[in-house]
Design a protein around this motif. Structure first.
Motif, PDB file in Angstrom:
ATOM      1  N   ASN A 261       0.853  -1.200   0.000  1.00 31.00           N
ATOM      2  CA  ASN A 261       0.000   0.000   0.000  1.00 31.00           C
ATOM      3  C   ASN A 261       0.883   1.243   0.000  1.00 31.00           C
ATOM      4  O   ASN A 261       1.106   1.884   1.040  1.00 31.00           O
ATOM      5  CB  ASN A 261      -0.926  -0.005   1.218  1.00 31.00           C
ATOM      6  CG  ASN A 261      -2.060   1.010   1.076  1.00 31.00           C
ATOM      7  OD1 ASN A 261      -1.910   2.005   0.372  1.00 31.00           O
ATOM      8  ND2 ASN A 261      -3.175   0.744   1.727  1.00 31.00           N
ATOM      9  N   VAL A 262       1.385   1.595  -1.154  1.00 26.93           N
ATOM     10  CA  VAL A 262       2.263   2.752  -1.285  1.00 26.93           C
ATOM     11  C   VAL A 262       1.482   4.052  -1.133  1.00 26.93           C
ATOM     12  O   VAL A 262       2.016   5.063  -0.661  1.00 26.93           O
ATOM     13  CB  VAL A 262       3.007   2.699  -2.633  1.00 26.93           C
ATOM     14  CG1 VAL A 262       3.673   4.032  -2.946  1.00 26.93           C
ATOM     15  CG2 VAL A 262       4.050   1.604  -2.600  1.00 26.93           C
ATOM     16  N   CYS A 283      10.273  10.026  -4.810  1.00 23.81           N
ATOM     17  CA  CYS A 283      11.115   9.209  -3.931  1.00 23.81           C
ATOM     18  C   CYS A 283      10.700   7.744  -3.996  1.00 23.81           C
ATOM     19  O   CYS A 283      11.546   6.841  -3.991  1.00 23.81           O
ATOM     20  CB  CYS A 283      11.025   9.733  -2.504  1.00 23.81           C
ATOM     21  SG  CYS A 283      11.882   8.695  -1.299  1.00 23.81           S
ATOM     22  N   VAL A 284       9.392   7.490  -4.056  1.00 26.40           N
ATOM     23  CA  VAL A 284       8.891   6.120  -4.136  1.00 26.40           C
ATOM     24  C   VAL A 284       9.332   5.472  -5.450  1.00 26.40           C
ATOM     25  O   VAL A 284       9.737   4.286  -5.476  1.00 26.40           O
ATOM     26  CB  VAL A 284       7.352   6.104  -4.024  1.00 26.40           C
ATOM     27  CG1 VAL A 284       6.791   4.734  -4.394  1.00 26.40           C
ATOM     28  CG2 VAL A 284       6.926   6.495  -2.617  1.00 26.40           C
ATOM     29  N   SER A 285       9.279   6.213  -6.520  1.00 28.93           N
ATOM     30  CA  SER A 285       9.606   5.655  -7.842  1.00 28.93           C
ATOM     31  C   SER A 285      11.105   5.411  -8.004  1.00 28.93           C
ATOM     32  O   SER A 285      11.518   4.476  -8.707  1.00 28.93           O
ATOM     33  CB  SER A 285       9.127   6.608  -8.946  1.00 28.93           C
ATOM     34  OG  SER A 285       7.737   6.781  -8.873  1.00 28.93           O
ATOM     35  N   ALA A 315      11.688  -3.227  -3.203  1.00 30.88           N
ATOM     36  CA  ALA A 315      10.963  -4.470  -3.473  1.00 30.88           C
ATOM     37  C   ALA A 315       9.651  -4.182  -4.192  1.00 30.88           C
ATOM     38  O   ALA A 315       9.259  -4.909  -5.118  1.00 30.88           O
ATOM     39  CB  ALA A 315      10.706  -5.216  -2.166  1.00 30.88           C
ATOM     40  N   TYR A 316       8.969  -3.112  -3.792  1.00 31.34           N
ATOM     41  CA  TYR A 316       7.702  -2.751  -4.434  1.00 31.34           C
ATOM     42  C   TYR A 316       7.912  -2.439  -5.911  1.00 31.34           C
ATOM     43  O   TYR A 316       7.149  -2.901  -6.773  1.00 31.34           O
ATOM     44  CB  TYR A 316       7.091  -1.539  -3.723  1.00 31.34           C
ATOM     45  CG  TYR A 316       5.824  -1.047  -4.371  1.00 31.34           C
ATOM     46  CD1 TYR A 316       4.605  -1.663  -4.117  1.00 31.34           C
ATOM     47  CD2 TYR A 316       5.851   0.037  -5.245  1.00 31.34           C
ATOM     48  CE1 TYR A 316       3.437  -1.216  -4.723  1.00 31.34           C
ATOM     49  CE2 TYR A 316       4.684   0.489  -5.858  1.00 31.34           C
ATOM     50  CZ  TYR A 316       3.488  -0.146  -5.595  1.00 31.34           C
ATOM     51  OH  TYR A 316       2.344   0.293  -6.200  1.00 31.34           O
ATOM     52  N   ALA A 333       2.004  -9.371  -1.148  1.00 27.66           N
ATOM     53  CA  ALA A 333       2.560  -9.053   0.174  1.00 27.66           C
ATOM     54  C   ALA A 333       3.569 -10.106   0.608  1.00 27.66           C
ATOM     55  O   ALA A 333       4.602  -9.777   1.210  1.00 27.66           O
ATOM     56  CB  ALA A 333       1.429  -8.938   1.193  1.00 27.66           C
ATOM     57  N   ARG A 334       3.284 -11.385   0.309  1.00 33.10           N
ATOM     58  CA  ARG A 334       4.211 -12.454   0.685  1.00 33.10           C
ATOM     59  C   ARG A 334       5.551 -12.265  -0.022  1.00 33.10           C
ATOM     60  O   ARG A 334       6.624 -12.379   0.584  1.00 33.10           O
ATOM     61  CB  ARG A 334       3.592 -13.804   0.321  1.00 33.10           C
ATOM     62  CG  ARG A 334       4.501 -15.010   0.571  1.00 33.10           C
ATOM     63  CD  ARG A 334       4.629 -15.299   2.057  1.00 33.10           C
ATOM     64  NE  ARG A 334       5.465 -16.461   2.288  1.00 33.10           N
ATOM     65  CZ  ARG A 334       5.012 -17.720   2.302  1.00 33.10           C
ATOM     66  NH1 ARG A 334       3.718 -17.956   2.095  1.00 33.10           N
ATOM     67  NH2 ARG A 334       5.830 -18.721   2.543  1.00 33.10           N
ATOM     68  N   LEU A 335       5.513 -11.968  -1.317  1.00 32.33           N
ATOM     69  CA  LEU A 335       6.750 -11.739  -2.064  1.00 32.33           C
ATOM     70  C   LEU A 335       7.477 -10.495  -1.548  1.00 32.33           C
ATOM     71  O   LEU A 335       8.709 -10.471  -1.453  1.00 32.33           O
ATOM     72  CB  LEU A 335       6.440 -11.593  -3.556  1.00 32.33           C
ATOM     73  CG  LEU A 335       5.908 -12.854  -4.257  1.00 32.33           C
ATOM     74  CD1 LEU A 335       5.481 -12.519  -5.682  1.00 32.33           C
ATOM     75  CD2 LEU A 335       6.958 -13.951  -4.250  1.00 32.33           C
TER      76      LEU A 335
END
Length: 384
Positions: A261-262, A283-285, A315-316, A333-335
């Motif tokens: 959930n970014v 920053c997220v990208s 990771a996202y 989410a597991r990955l």
């Protein structure tokens, strides 16, 4: 003359007959074409009937006059001061009563009268606000179920603050169409607090363990709630509520990132840093150690958490590039959490033991969620 005979008759008439006659007189007063002097005499008789020693007679009078806007005001005001069985039908329906009079009754009378107010065909926002502030939970529940109640958002919030731990009120609040997301999150916290107080839970789970389970459950439910809200005003409202209530913690941010959930992370960092959403999304990208560390510092987040946030963002981006939105939420989410944990292989556990423990709890919870989803899917396939 007829009214005079009536007053003479009621002095010796049986109670049941007096009640029938009282109801008939009240209906005649309201609906029959009486001469002015007859109307006045009938009103006098109705006023005298307020002193009848039999409650059933006064109840008959209350029921006969309750719904009419033409009922004598002095009679109505006397009836609402009577015993509850007499007052309740008038309080619940009479259009003669003013909001100020009803507010006084809510503050001064017992629950049955408060519930009568809450069941009125129409309840103004001001009266709803008074109910939300002082009425008992049963009355608030009746009001929430009443389509004629004009309940403002701040009144809904006040009811949640006072009675969110009461199951009937909580269910009634959750059934309100368009219930603001901050109130829904408040109810999650209050439900968790109520579960902590259960005798069974206290008997088998230590205080420290209860607190940990409670926080994990509330954080998880909050992140799930954030997935369901829109990414505009609703997300901003949720983040501001979490910030003002002290719940906008690093744990929430890391959990949200682990779940992918970014948008929650972006809204939270925008609120905490006062930077623009555009800069946070940049920053997220394209995250880097220096930028993420500076961002955490500006947001008041411990720099020890920055590596976890950096790893989460990396990771996202990797998973999004490889899988897009094709994966189920639990699998994504597991990955995510597996990759984040893998990044800590070179970090000594004594340096970040609490963070590693947190990530491992996430991994366990996410694995169980994924297993449940797979089990549900298999059952559906088998049933088909």
């Amino acid at each position: 003359m007829i009214v005079a005979k009536f007053l003479s008759w009621i002095e010796t008439a049986p109670v049941a007959r007096r009640a029938e006659a009282t109801s008939a007189l009240a209906r005649a007063y309201l609906y029959s074409p009486l001469e002015p002097n007859e109307k006045q005499a009938a009103e006098t008789a109705l006023t005298i009937l307020l002193d009848d020693p039999a409650p059933i007679v006064r109840e008959a009078l209350a029921h006969a006059l309750a719904n009419s806007p033409y009922a004598p005001r002095q009679v109505i005001l006397s009836l609402i001061q009577d015993i509850d069985d007499v007052a309740a039908p008038v309080v619940a329906a009479s259009p003669v009563l003013l909001d100020s009079e009803l507010v006084d009754m809510v503050a001064d009378r017992r629950t049955i009268i408060q519930m009568a107010v809450a069941s009125r065909p129409s309840i103004s926002p001001a009266l709803c606000a008074a109910m939300a502030e002082v009425a008992e939970s049963e009355a608030c529940c009746v009001m929430l179920d009443n389509p004629g109640a004009q309940i403002a958002i701040f009144s809904l919030r006040r009811i949640a603050e006072r009675f969110g731990a009461v199951p009937s009120v909580r269910n009634a609040l959750l059934a309100v169409e368009g219930l603001p997301i901050d109130i829904r999150q408040m109810l999650i916290v209050q439900l968790g607090a109520a579960l902590q107080q259960l005798e069974l839970v206290q008997s088998f789970v230590s205080s420290e363990r209860r607190s940990s389970l409670f926080k994990d459950a509330c954080d998880k439910a909050t992140v799930d709630l954030a997935f369901d809200c829109d990414q505009g005003d609703e997300m901003i409202a949720l983040v501001e509520h979490l910030r003002l209530s002290g719940q906008l913690t690093a744990d929430i941010l890391v959990r949200g990132l682990c779940m992918g959930n970014v948008d929650l992370f972006v809204a939270a960092m925008t609120s905490l840093t006062n930077l623009s959403e555009t800069r946070i999304r940049a920053c997220v990208s394209d995250p880097s150690e220096g930028v993420v560390t500076a961002l955490c510092k500006k947001a008041g987040i411990s720099e020890r958490v920055a590596p976890a946030i950096l790893s989460s963002l990396e990771a996202y981006n990797r998973l999004s590039d490889n899988h897009g939105v094709a994966l189920p939420r639990s699998r994504f989410a597991r990955l995510m959490v597996d990759q984040i944990l893998g990044d800590y292989n070179g970090i000594a556990e004594d340096e970040m033991d609490d963070l590693l423990a947190l990530l491992r709890r996430f991994a366990t919870q996410i694995a169980r969620d994924e297993a449940r989803e797979m089990s549900a899917m298999l059952k559906q396939v088998t049933a088909a």
